[in-house]
Design a protein around this motif. Structure first.
Motif, PDB file in Angstrom:
ATOM      1  N   THR A 262       0.848  -1.185   0.000  1.00 37.00           N
ATOM      2  CA  THR A 262       0.000   0.000   0.000  1.00 37.00           C
ATOM      3  C   THR A 262       0.894   1.249   0.000  1.00 37.00           C
ATOM      4  OG1 THR A 262      -0.060   0.088   2.402  1.00 37.00           O
ATOM      5  CG2 THR A 262      -1.804  -1.184   1.330  1.00 37.00           C
ATOM      6  N   THR A 508     -12.377  -6.106  -5.451  1.00 38.06           N
ATOM      7  CA  THR A 508     -11.500  -4.987  -5.110  1.00 38.06           C
ATOM      8  C   THR A 508     -12.201  -3.897  -4.304  1.00 38.06           C
ATOM      9  OG1 THR A 508     -11.912  -4.090  -7.312  1.00 38.06           O
ATOM     10  CG2 THR A 508      -9.847  -5.294  -6.998  1.00 38.06           C
ATOM     11  N   THR A 511     -10.817  -4.813  -0.926  1.00 33.77           N
ATOM     12  CA  THR A 511      -9.373  -4.977  -0.710  1.00 33.77           C
ATOM     13  C   THR A 511      -8.901  -4.174   0.512  1.00 33.77           C
ATOM     14  OG1 THR A 511      -9.108  -5.280  -3.076  1.00 33.77           O
ATOM     15  CG2 THR A 511      -7.109  -4.830  -1.829  1.00 33.77           C
ATOM     16  N   GLU A 512      -9.353  -2.916   0.580  1.00 36.36           N
ATOM     17  CA  GLU A 512      -8.934  -2.084   1.703  1.00 36.36           C
ATOM     18  C   GLU A 512      -9.413  -2.689   3.028  1.00 36.36           C
ATOM     19  OE1 GLU A 512      -9.853   2.087   1.383  1.00 36.36           O
ATOM     20  OE2 GLU A 512      -9.321   2.462   3.482  1.00 36.36           O
ATOM     21  N   ARG A 516      -7.134  -3.784   6.188  1.00 36.16           N
ATOM     22  CA  ARG A 516      -7.346  -3.249   7.540  1.00 36.16           C
ATOM     23  C   ARG A 516      -7.609  -4.363   8.546  1.00 36.16           C
ATOM     24  NH1 ARG A 516      -7.451   2.183   7.869  1.00 36.16           N
ATOM     25  NH2 ARG A 516      -7.774   3.268   5.911  1.00 36.16           N
ATOM     26  N   ASP A 538      -3.136   1.229  -4.675  1.00 31.71           N
ATOM     27  CA  ASP A 538      -3.892   2.491  -4.644  1.00 31.71           C
ATOM     28  C   ASP A 538      -4.408   2.804  -3.240  1.00 31.71           C
ATOM     29  OD1 ASP A 538      -3.482   2.797  -7.308  1.00 31.71           O
ATOM     30  OD2 ASP A 538      -5.476   2.115  -7.939  1.00 31.71           O
ATOM     31  N   THR A 539      -4.209   1.878  -2.302  1.00 32.42           N
ATOM     32  CA  THR A 539      -4.764   2.053  -0.958  1.00 32.42           C
ATOM     33  C   THR A 539      -3.764   2.756  -0.043  1.00 32.42           C
ATOM     34  OG1 THR A 539      -6.029   0.027  -1.216  1.00 32.42           O
ATOM     35  CG2 THR A 539      -5.759   0.815   1.019  1.00 32.42           C
ATOM     36  N   ASP A 540      -4.309   3.657   0.808  1.00 25.43           N
ATOM     37  CA  ASP A 540      -3.469   4.315   1.814  1.00 25.43           C
ATOM     38  C   ASP A 540      -4.137   4.108   3.168  1.00 25.43           C
ATOM     39  OD1 ASP A 540      -1.884   5.838   3.404  1.00 25.43           O
ATOM     40  OD2 ASP A 540      -1.955   7.646   2.121  1.00 25.43           O
ATOM     41  N   LEU A 541      -3.574   3.213   3.978  1.00 29.62           N
ATOM     42  CA  LEU A 541      -4.209   2.872   5.251  1.00 29.62           C
ATOM     43  C   LEU A 541      -4.002   3.938   6.320  1.00 29.62           C
ATOM     44  CD1 LEU A 541      -3.297  -0.940   5.408  1.00 29.62           C
ATOM     45  CD2 LEU A 541      -5.453   0.075   4.682  1.00 29.62           C
ATOM     46  N   THR A 545     -10.795   6.311   7.347  1.00 33.87           N
ATOM     47  CA  THR A 545     -11.792   5.819   6.412  1.00 33.87           C
ATOM     48  C   THR A 545     -13.038   5.383   7.162  1.00 33.87           C
ATOM     49  OG1 THR A 545     -12.288   4.036   4.891  1.00 33.87           O
ATOM     50  CG2 THR A 545     -10.636   3.581   6.525  1.00 33.87           C
TER      51      THR A 545
END
Lengths: 547, 85
Positions: A262, A508, A511-512, A516, A538-541, A545
């Motif tokens: 990520t 997808t 996916t996030e 998590r 493309d994910t930013d943890l 969110t």
């Protein structure tokens, strides 16, 4: 232009000629319930179709073999139009009230007999031609493609339904799409379509007639629509969209060789699911980090007897070597329920999904289980193999499995076989029971892999094969998401890792969520590896969110 | 009515390929065209009938043509027999 609907099971557009898949059996009976006119109509339509097929065959033979050979087909074409022949066929239909297929077959036999009785050896051989022509017409009457299931170009397969063993007969390079009348979005055809990355429709409102063969069809897996004999405007638009999607695929290809990480640096393993040793090439082409689910039951299906230890060993060794040190997780035999092999002689069950299947069979027929385990352990010397057991509901089952594994290992070592010093053992979590005792199970194994298809079916009490229930089959149901969280937490508490190998892993939009939750691995159809990688990258943890 | 007679020279006689060609040729004319060889006869427009005659090398084939385009048909058939049989 003819249009209709089905349920799209893989997004994307396919454009190609139709191939109607029919069971290839000619069954001739006497008499008919239809009117004389209907039978004549069937005969005429089949005759016309036969002429079309023979003309194609003539051109092909003339071009590829030679004029002399092609003339034989030309003679068949003339026989098809022969008035003596046709008069006899029509007489049998009109006066003897026979069905068209019988009339054609019987007339063919009579004419062939005459030729066979001639003293000229060349003419004797013509008996075959008149027989061939008759068989062709009869097959066309019954909607069977007389030229077999060999396809010259990639085509759209239209069928009532396809069983796993039927799909094995098809050359996968020649399939543009599947359109089936039956089947739900979780049926085998649908899963195969997703594995192969081909736009397909199930539960389509299509009337299957032999006349469909060779017609141009557009299959739109996004909207679930199909178009037969499309007009130019539709064809242009769909062709443009098909190209755009190919470009998207190209973009994904650029992600090959990139890490599954990520934006804020969290990594996850993305593995691939396979059902056949041949699929390894797909795994490698799509740059998967390993094989997270090797469905070994496909070695057992589509044959007359169980595969021997040597046969299985060869398949597992092949896959392990091809993967060249990357992880290969072999799931032991998962048959019963919707995947049956006749030679096992299982009784019909009222409720196969809840029946005698998977690990239940293996723990009951330990010899069968041991044969497979021996093959897997022997192959473990040639790569990095892990073993995974399906349909677990209790700790006792896992303890028993581990005892059997120890026995197998001891036997193999005693016999002088080489096996890997350590073979990782894990279980599928696909029953609500396994979820609830996952804290206990995690102490017994090294990993969990969640089979979301069965877990959803059992948790929501929804039959995967029942198309009527597709509307309420909610793979994102909060019950499932809560279970996933519970599974991963319990695994980590005991020092095991957790992955997902069900269809949900490739979704997808989740996916996030999976990242998590802390999942260590997602195993998806080979063709989804790169799109899931894109979703991960493309994910930013670190960002807040609502997920 | 026109009649064409021809002694078959081809060693295989009227086998499938020439039979097919005769039928195609005959179907191009409106006239009624009959073939006879020995005691066997058949309609030149029906392939199975023509093949069943099994006309062999050395046999005399008689073609009987009657109809509005019989002259043209007779000429074409004569030419065809000489070239192909």
């Amino acid at each position: 232009m003819q249009t209709g609907n089905g349920k799209g099971v893989f997004a994307g557009i396919a454009i190609g000629k139709i191939f109607v898949f029919k069971k290839q059996e000619l069954v001739i009976v006497r008499g008919t319930a239809n009117t004389v006119e209907e039978e004549i109509e069937r005969y005429k339509a089949a005759k016309e179709l036969s002429a079309k097929q023979l003309k194609v065959l003539f051109d092909k033979t003339a071009a590829e073999v030679g004029q002399e050979e092609a003339m034989i087909i030309d003679v068949q074409l003339l026989m098809l139009d022969d008035l003596d022949y046709e008069e006899e066929v029509l007489r049998k239909i009109t006066e003897e009230k026979e069905n068209a297929a019988y009339a054609v077959t019987a007339t063919g036999e009579e004419f062939a007999e005459f030729f066979a009785s001639m003293d000229d050896p060349y003419m004797k051989a013509r008996a075959v031609d008149v027989g061939d022509v008759s068989k062709r017409i009869a097959m066309n009457i019954q909607g069977i493609n007389p030229d077999g299931i060999k396809m010259e170009e990639p085509m759209v397969i239209v069928a009532e339904d396809l069983t796993p063993s039927e799909t094995l007969q098809l050359d996968k390079n020649m399939i543009l799409a599947f359109v089936t009348q039956k089947g739900s979005s979780n049926s085998h055809t649908a899963i195969l379509a997703r594995t192969m990355n081909i736009p397909s429709l199930v539960g389509a409102d299509i009337e299957i007639t032999p006349e469909l063969n060779g017609k141009l069809m557009i299959v739109d897996g996004n909207s679930g629509k199909y178009y037969i004999d499309p007009d130019d405007i539709t064809l242009d638009e769909k062709e443009r969209r098909r190209k755009a999607q190919l470009q998207q695929k190209e973009l994904l290809n650029q992600l090959k060789g990139k890490e599954n990480v990520t934006i804020d640096g969290k990594k996850i393993n993305i593995y691939a699911n396979i059902g056949n040793p041949k699929d390894v090439d797909l795994v490698i082409n799509n740059d998967a980090g390993g094989i997270g689910l090797f469905r070994s039951e496909f070695l057992y299906l589509g044959r007359d007897s169980a595969p021997t230890e040597e046969e299985q060993f060869a398949s597992y060794k092949y896959v392990a070597e091809k993967m060249n040190g990357k992880k290969v997780i072999i799931r032991t035999l998962d048959i019963g329920a919707d995947k049956k092999a006749d030679y096992f002689g299982f009784a019909e069950e009222e409720n196969p999904a809840l029946g005698y299947r998977a690990i239940r069979i293996c723990l009951d027929q330990v010899d069968l289980f041991k044969t497979q385990l021996r093959a897997i352990y022997r192959a473990s010397a040639f790569g990095q193999i892990s073993i995974m057991f399906p349909m677990i509901i209790s700790v006792a089952e896992v303890k028993r499995i581990k005892e059997i594994c120890e026995e197998v290992k001891e036997e193999l070592i005693k016999e002088g076989h080489e096996i890997a010093p350590h073979v990782e053992l894990g279980i599928m979590i696909e029953t609500p029971a396994a979820v609830m005792v996952s804290d206990e199970l995690a102490k017994e194994v090294e990993f969990f892999s969640v089979g979301t298809n069965d877990l959803t079916q059992y948790t929501l009490a929804i039959d995967r094969q029942n198309a009527k229930l597709d509307k309420i089959y909610d793979a994102h149901h909060p019950a499932i998401l809560k279970m996933l969280k519970m599974i991963v937490d319990n695994a980590h508490k005991a020092g095991a890792w957790a992955g997902i190998c069900g269809e949900l892993g490739s979704d997808t939009t989740l996916t996030e969520t999976f990242l998590r939750m802390g999942f260590d691995e997602l195993s998806v159809s080979p063709t989804f590896v790169l799109s899931v990688r894109k979703a991960v990258r493309d994910t930013d943890l670190s960002k807040k969110t609502t997920v | 009515m026109k009649t064409v007679t021809y002694t078959i020279k081809d060693e295989l006689g009227i086998h499938a390929r020439p039979a097919g060609l005769i039928v195609k040729l005959a179907n191009g004319f409106k006239s009624d065209i009959k073939l006879a060889v020995g005691d066997r006869s058949g309609d030149a427009k029906r392939i199975i009938g023509v093949m069943k005659m099994a006309a062999k090398q050395g046999e005399v084939l008689t073609v009987t043509i009657s109809g509005e385009d019989e002259d043209a048909a007779a000429a074409e058939i004569q030419k065809f027999l000489e070239v192909n049989l």
